[in-house]
Design a protein around this motif. Structure first.
Motif, PDB file in Angstrom:
ATOM      1  N   THR A   1     -20.169 -65.214 -51.255  1.00 37.34           N
ATOM      2  CA  THR A   1     -19.719 -63.883 -51.673  1.00 37.34           C
ATOM      3  C   THR A   1     -18.733 -63.954 -52.827  1.00 37.34           C
TER       4      THR A   1
ATOM      5  N   ALA B   1     -29.424 -62.268 -48.022  1.00 38.16           N
ATOM      6  CA  ALA B   1     -29.561 -60.849 -47.704  1.00 38.16           C
ATOM      7  C   ALA B   1     -30.888 -60.581 -46.991  1.00 38.16           C
TER       8      ALA B   1
ATOM      9  N   THR C   1     -21.376 -58.932 -49.686  1.00 31.53           N
ATOM     10  CA  THR C   1     -22.351 -58.931 -50.774  1.00 31.53           C
ATOM     11  C   THR C   1     -22.500 -60.362 -51.279  1.00 31.53           C
TER      12      THR C   1
END
Length: 476
Positions: free
Chosen positions: A245, A286, A303
């Motif tokens: 991230t 993801a 993210t």
């Protein structure tokens, strides 16, 4: 320890924390974008600072080891240290005191002396380092602490063996080189894959001229870690997933890069000069989360910005090319690639049908454009370490025995007063693709210069992992 380990203020200022898919990563993306090919010259040595090249260990009758970090890696390796003849674990440390206690309990259950236990705070290791019965500190903490813990060990007068990478920023790598030279203590990268059976046989074949003039190599770390990265227990506080991230970088190419570099005599007649990096889009983690991780999991607040496949192309002073890859986010069988080629042939690992996993094609032995099994060549070029302790390695160490061979050889070198196979200069250059890939990627893949951590001494040939056979001193 908080769920997101502390990140240095310098990283925050330099723009390393990700704010989106184009986050730059470790170090200053702004400086890299301004002039990515400009690497500062080697800093001058300070007073009393001298090269550690060819500096042998003092002779140790018994090697006394202190361990910092007792997660999955550290706890397993602690038992390996205790199994090596002439080695004893005198102290263990982890921020979680219960881990130190459990590790000490296991050693006692195996008939080993109980080590002193340290834990309970982020500074517990400093108390352990004050002990005068530690010769070697083994560091197995998360990546962001390696520089701090390795440096502290050197300043405390101990030798250090540090897990990969030894540091994540160029100034930290230089700092470890300089601190080793000032303290006259060795800092060694715990590169177990350099002691793999195939890797060492490949090294011997290269040095014996089997491939002719070596022109290129290909190595890396291709390991589907998705399940472990999303585990709530395997990586403490999710530290390894959280790196994805923060940065776009080749986090961990050393397992494949180091054996290729050794076969090419990097720092021993050749050196890595230029790196350029590419990255695919960050899709793997993801996608895995979408399919397998419940929405209540804390990872859904994250993210991911690091590309799935990071590729580094590295030039050397002698005109060779190394391709180093890193991918832990994609579904694939495990591979370190481990391929070496020259004017008279090629070896490829993780590709053959033989029990060794390797295949080979060399002239004049082979013709007809058909691969041959590696079996007979590995027997012929088997490294003396595997001939000597191969059976013990299989019984005492993980990763097919590589861990134990690394530990046995480190202890043997210290007990016999030998020069280490892997020194601080190897550690620095093998780990330099971590920050340098950040610099190159931030500049759209432009080439960046690789520092000469040896300060010019790379031109001299010297032994490394191709060590001559020697015995472990007897244990009285």
């Amino acid at each position: 320890m908080p769920e997101i380990p502390a990140v240095s203020r310098r990283l925050l200022i330099g723009g390393a924390l990700a704010t989106g898919a184009t986050a730059a990563g470790i170090g200053s993306a702004r400086a890299a974008a301004h002039d990515p090919a400009a690497t500062p010259p080697a800093p001058r040595r300070g007073p009393g600072q001298r090269s550690m090249i060819n500096v042998p260990f003092d002779v140790h009758r018994t090697v006394r080891v202190g361990v910092i970090g007792l997660g999955n890696r550290g706890s397993a390796m602690t038992e390996g240290w205790a199994a090596v003849p002439g080695c004893t674990v005198t102290a263990v440390c982890d921020i979680r005191a219960d881990r130190a206690r459990r590790t000490a309990d296991r050693l006692v259950s195996q008939g080993k002396p109980r080590p002193a236990e340290y834990g309970g705070s982020q500074q517990s290791y400093t108390r352990m380092l004050r002990r005068d019965d530690i010769d070697l500190v083994y560091v197995a903490t998360p990546w962001e602490f390696h520089h701090r813990h390795g440096r502290a060990a050197l300043l405390a007068g101990k030798h250090a063996l540090v897990e990969l990478p030894v540091a994540t920023e160029l100034d930290e790598l230089w700092d470890l080189v300089d601190t080793s030279e000032r303290t006259r203590r060795h800092l060694i990268l715990s590169e177990n894959c350099s002691y793999g059976r195939n890797e060492l046989a490949m090294l011997k074949m290269a040095h014996d001229g089997l491939f002719g003039d070596v022109t290129n190599g290909h190595g890396g770390y291709l390991h589907d870690l998705r399940e472990l990265l999303f585990s709530d227990t395997y990586y403490t506080d999710s530290w390894r997933r959280l790196w994805h991230t923060r940065s776009t970088a080749s986090f961990y190419p050393m397992h494949g890069l180091a054996p290729i570099a050794a076969a090419m005599d990097i720092n021993r007649g050749d050196r890595m000069t230029v790196l350029r990096a590419t990255a695919t889009e960050p899709k793997g983690l993801a996608d895995y989360r979408e399919r397998f991780v419940p929405r209540s999991h804390p990872s859904w607040r994250e993210t991911y910005v690091n590309g799935d496949l990071i590729t580094c192309l590295i030039d050397t002073a002698k005109g060779r090319v190394i391709r180093a890859e890193h991918d832990v986010s994609s579904p694939r069988p495990y591979s370190r690639i481990n391929s070496l080629a020259g004017t008279r042939g090629i070896f490829e690992d993780y590709a053959g049908t033989s029990a060794t996993g390797g295949r080979i094609y060399v002239e004049p032995d082979h013709s007809g454009h058909s691969w041959r099994d590696f079996d007979t060549y590995r027997k012929e070029f088997d490294h003396w370490l595997w001939k000597t302790i191969g059976d013990d390695a299989a019984n005492n160490g993980g990763h097919d025995g590589m861990d134990y061979v690394l530990q046995w050889r480190t202890v043997q070198s210290m007990r016999a007063g030998l020069v280490p196979d892997i020194d601080v200069y190897d550690a620095a250059v093998w780990c330099s693709p971590v920050p340098l890939s950040v610099k190159s990627l931030a500049a759209g893949g432009r080439p960046v210069q690789i520092p000469d951590f040896t300060r010019g001494a790379w031109v001299n040939r010297r032994p490394g992992l191709d060590s001559p056979a020697s015995a472990m001193p007897s244990v009285a």
